[in-house]
Design a protein around this motif. Sequence first.
Motif, short mmCIF file in Angstrom:
data_model
loop_
_atom_site.label_atom_id
_atom_site.label_comp_id
_atom_site.label_asym_id
_atom_site.label_seq_id
_atom_site.Cartn_x
_atom_site.Cartn_y
_atom_site.Cartn_z
N THR A 205 18.19 65.40 13.06
CA THR A 205 17.50 64.22 13.16
C THR A 205 17.28 63.29 14.37
O THR A 205 16.39 62.83 14.87
CB THR A 205 17.63 63.14 11.91
OG1 THR A 205 17.62 64.08 10.71
CG2 THR A 205 16.97 62.06 11.77
N CYS B 24 10.06 57.78 2.65
CA CYS B 24 11.19 58.19 3.77
C CYS B 24 11.17 59.73 3.80
O CYS B 24 11.90 60.16 2.83
CB CYS B 24 12.63 57.45 3.36
SG CYS B 24 13.75 57.72 4.61
N SER C 10 10.25 56.43 7.40
CA SER C 10 10.28 57.61 8.11
C SER C 10 10.49 57.39 9.94
O SER C 10 9.75 56.41 10.21
CB SER C 10 9.26 58.73 7.99
OG SER C 10 8.96 58.85 6.48
N ASP D 180 6.31 52.88 5.37
CA ASP D 180 6.92 54.45 5.74
C ASP D 180 8.31 53.90 6.52
O ASP D 180 8.23 53.75 7.66
CB ASP D 180 5.74 54.96 6.64
CG ASP D 180 6.23 56.40 7.29
OD1 ASP D 180 7.45 56.95 6.23
OD2 ASP D 180 6.12 57.12 8.07
N THR E 161 11.04 63.58 6.15
CA THR E 161 11.78 64.07 7.16
C THR E 161 11.15 63.87 8.70
O THR E 161 11.89 63.61 9.65
CB THR E 161 12.09 65.39 7.11
OG1 THR E 161 12.56 65.84 5.64
CG2 THR E 161 12.93 66.17 8.17
N ASP E 162 9.84 64.07 8.70
CA ASP E 162 9.15 64.21 10.00
C ASP E 162 7.93 64.16 9.87
O ASP E 162 7.35 63.76 8.59
CB ASP E 162 9.21 65.51 10.73
CG ASP E 162 9.13 66.60 9.99
OD1 ASP E 162 8.12 66.57 8.94
OD2 ASP E 162 9.76 67.73 10.06
#
Length: 302
Positions: A248, A74, A105, A103, A76-77
């Motif tokens: 986010t 997990c 994310s 994932d 940020t981008d």
Amino acid sequence: MIGMGAGGRQDEKLGYLGLGMMGFPMARRLLAAGHEVTVWNRSVGKAKALTEAGAKPAANPREVAASSSIIFMCVTDAAAVEDVVFGTEGFASVPSADKLVVDFSSIHPDKARAVAVRLNDANGMKWIDAPVSGGTKGAEEGTLAVMAGGDTADIERVRPYVLTMARRLTHMGPTGAGQMTKLCNQVIVGCAMAVLAEATRLAVNSGIDAGRLPEALAGGFADSIPLQLFVPRMVQGIHSPPLGHIATMLKDLDTVAEVAHDTSTPVPMASLAAQLFRLAKAARGADVDALEIYKISASQRG
């Protein structure tokens, strides 16, 4: 002691990369359930707290992948995803041996599909895109909703472990479907934050007790989990720990706009919400609680 998992498999060795607001409590829940977990985080402090609780430390993502059969992450981008997977210390060079990446994310669906193909070509690892909804509260309490894209067999393999961290795991389709579902989620949540901030400000400026809105509207058509959770935090100024960062939410709403353009989908409400969050980012900062969108409408009266 090693037990038996779904489909008669022995319990898997788990890895977790990215121990931020969401990853830390999720990994902690895996540990509390008695699983063997190897952890890595770019900054070592969060990883140290988990290793003291029984997790095995890793020096880099490659070490996590080498010692794990299921790798949760997990970050940020999309740039962070690519660095963890394909960077100089990424896990794309680790022989797969039936390894599987999950994932959590939130990234563009096209990027998720591209990473999955590239990783599978590199070493045979399978990929599940599994973004989550429920915020830090859901991560701590294990009540997250997880929306997943990938092969059915892979989803069922990870299900018992994901449900240690979440209340619900829904298989939405092939790779990328989880990310697409998360964008739908963010349209609803982002617009709800903006609308609830507007309603709360109207109540305050009109002189009624905005803190009683959740009670007054409970059971009616306006009732919702966001109403009950967000409005008290707005009114009382509770923004720590944040439920999520402004940056986010803005990232996700900007991705919605990209996908909407590509699919000829009108998204006027999400586009307006994105501009309000852009204002909030300029006024309050990128890393503050997303609910501080409420503060951009403050005046001497409010």
